[in-house]
Scaffold this motif. Structure first.
Motif, PDB file in Angstrom:
ATOM      1  N   ALA A 193       0.843  -1.185   0.000  1.00 25.22           N
ATOM      2  CA  ALA A 193       0.000   0.000   0.000  1.00 25.22           C
ATOM      3  C   ALA A 193       0.888   1.248   0.000  1.00 25.22           C
ATOM      4  O   ALA A 193       2.096   1.168   0.273  1.00 25.22           O
ATOM      5  CB  ALA A 193      -0.893  -0.004   1.233  1.00 25.22           C
ATOM      6  N   PRO A 194       0.318   2.409  -0.289  1.00 26.01           N
ATOM      7  CA  PRO A 194       1.125   3.637  -0.273  1.00 26.01           C
ATOM      8  C   PRO A 194       1.481   4.117   1.133  1.00 26.01           C
ATOM      9  O   PRO A 194       2.216   5.094   1.273  1.00 26.01           O
ATOM     10  CB  PRO A 194       0.224   4.658  -0.987  1.00 26.01           C
ATOM     11  N   VAL A 195       0.961   3.439   2.168  1.00 22.36           N
ATOM     12  CA  VAL A 195       1.220   3.850   3.545  1.00 22.36           C
ATOM     13  C   VAL A 195       1.496   2.620   4.400  1.00 22.36           C
ATOM     14  O   VAL A 195       1.167   1.495   4.027  1.00 22.36           O
ATOM     15  CB  VAL A 195       0.019   4.631   4.146  1.00 22.36           C
ATOM     16  N   GLU A 196       2.116   2.849   5.548  1.00 20.33           N
ATOM     17  CA  GLU A 196       2.275   1.816   6.562  1.00 20.33           C
ATOM     18  C   GLU A 196       1.303   2.113   7.702  1.00 20.33           C
ATOM     19  O   GLU A 196       1.187   3.257   8.129  1.00 20.33           O
ATOM     20  CB  GLU A 196       3.712   1.812   7.112  1.00 20.33           C
ATOM     21  N   VAL A 230     -11.590  -1.482   2.503  1.00 18.45           N
ATOM     22  CA  VAL A 230     -11.487  -0.059   2.832  1.00 18.45           C
ATOM     23  C   VAL A 230     -10.779   0.073   4.178  1.00 18.45           C
ATOM     24  O   VAL A 230     -11.270  -0.422   5.197  1.00 18.45           O
ATOM     25  CB  VAL A 230     -12.872   0.600   2.881  1.00 18.45           C
ATOM     26  N   ILE A 231      -9.622   0.731   4.173  1.00 21.62           N
ATOM     27  CA  ILE A 231      -8.817   0.922   5.380  1.00 21.62           C
ATOM     28  C   ILE A 231      -8.944   2.374   5.838  1.00 21.62           C
ATOM     29  O   ILE A 231      -8.736   3.305   5.059  1.00 21.62           O
ATOM     30  CB  ILE A 231      -7.334   0.604   5.116  1.00 21.62           C
ATOM     31  N   HIS A 257      -7.802   4.497   2.532  1.00 24.40           N
ATOM     32  CA  HIS A 257      -7.080   3.794   1.473  1.00 24.40           C
ATOM     33  C   HIS A 257      -7.870   2.550   1.100  1.00 24.40           C
ATOM     34  O   HIS A 257      -8.438   1.876   1.966  1.00 24.40           O
ATOM     35  CB  HIS A 257      -5.666   3.419   1.914  1.00 24.40           C
ATOM     36  N   ILE A 258      -7.913   2.235  -0.192  1.00 25.34           N
ATOM     37  CA  ILE A 258      -8.779   1.165  -0.688  1.00 25.34           C
ATOM     38  C   ILE A 258      -7.968   0.191  -1.535  1.00 25.34           C
ATOM     39  O   ILE A 258      -7.203   0.602  -2.419  1.00 25.34           O
ATOM     40  CB  ILE A 258      -9.934   1.747  -1.525  1.00 25.34           C
TER      41      ILE A 258
END
Length: 273
Positions: free
Chosen positions: A159-162, A176-177, A196-197
């Motif tokens: 994902a683009p994030v941790e 869906v986070i 974030h999806i």
């Protein structure tokens, strides 16, 4: 009965909340005139999965549309503890054997959900130390998709994030986070309300633009899918905390609502306090 600091739970049949706490599971009746909590008795060889040293709250628990509860514990590779509890069959536990990836690392507080008959696990806290004295050193951006029918495990794209201690729901067969926390190399803790999806159909992540006023960031909040009064799909996002220590360790008392508007896209509604 002993409650641990960390809890995981699911709702069943609009009456019961099944909670994982400490070393065991508890059933909470929230409908009767005298709400009750009891520890079930497991008969014969129908024992629940072994609890990690830090209690069941560091693992993941979810229920699928067929009323089967899945318990996902990725804290101790090369052994993963993945089990199901079929509430339609009198509450029978079944262990799921899967192919643990060779490079799998221990993780606490990951998200787990059921999408298209498979288990999706993402994020979580990076752990070092010993089983009796673990400590977090950051968060993951990767995850896995597990086929419980075959035991096959595939890696998800990063994902683009941790994130660790994030919230997750499944909407339109997408994961869906919402929110969660991260920790940098110096141990600085940050919390978020970002969205974030992950779309299994395209094996890709997206970070939608969300209108409205975003709420404060929270970790370990609850999230539930519902249909609002306008017939639109929405997520109720409630609870959570700010951080593990010090003055930042405060808790959330507002109900935040994230709506997927048919015309305007994703939108935060004003919080309900």
């Amino acid at each position: 009965m002993k409650w641990a600091q960390e809890l995981v739970g699911v709702m069943y049949n609009d009456r019961w909340i099944i909670v994982g706490s400490g070393d065991d599971f508890y059933f909470v009746d929230i409908v009767s005139s005298t709400p009750s909590i009891f520890e079930p008795t497991w008969s014969g060889n129908n024992n629940p999965p072994e609890a990690p040293p830090q209690g069941r709250g560091v693992a993941s628990l979810f229920i699928n549309p067929s009323n089967v509860i899945y318990y996902v514990d990725l804290t101790n590779p090369p052994k993963w503890q993945i089990s199901s509890l079929d509430l339609n069959a009198g509450g029978k536990w079944t262990n799921i054997t899967c192919e643990v990836p060779k490079n799998a690392q221990p993780r606490y507080f990951a998200n787990a959900a059921w999408v298209n008959d498979k288990i999706y696990v993402w994020g979580g806290a990076r752990i070092q130390g010993t089983p009796d004295k673990p400590f977090a050193i950051g968060a993951f951006s990767d995850g896995y998709v597990i086929d419980p029918a075959t035991g096959k495990v595939d890696a998800l794209p990063d994902a683009p994030v941790e994130r660790m201690r994030a919230s997750a729901v499944v909407m339109d067969n997408q994961l869906v986070i919402i929110g969660g926390a991260s920790m940098d190399a110096s141990g600085t803790w940050s919390v978020y309300s970002t969205v974030h999806i992950y779309d299994p159909a395209t094996t890709s992540w997206s970070s939608p633009n969300v209108s409205g006023t975003a709420p404060e960031g929270w970790a370990h909040a609850c999230a539930a899918l519902f249909t609002d009064k306008n017939g639109q799909k929405a997520v109720a996002w409630y609870g959570g905390w700010k951080g593990p220590t010090g003055s930042s360790n405060k808790f959330n008392g507002a109900l935040n609502v994230l709506v997927k508007d048919k015309d305007q896209g994703w939108k935060w509604e004003p919080p309900v306090t």
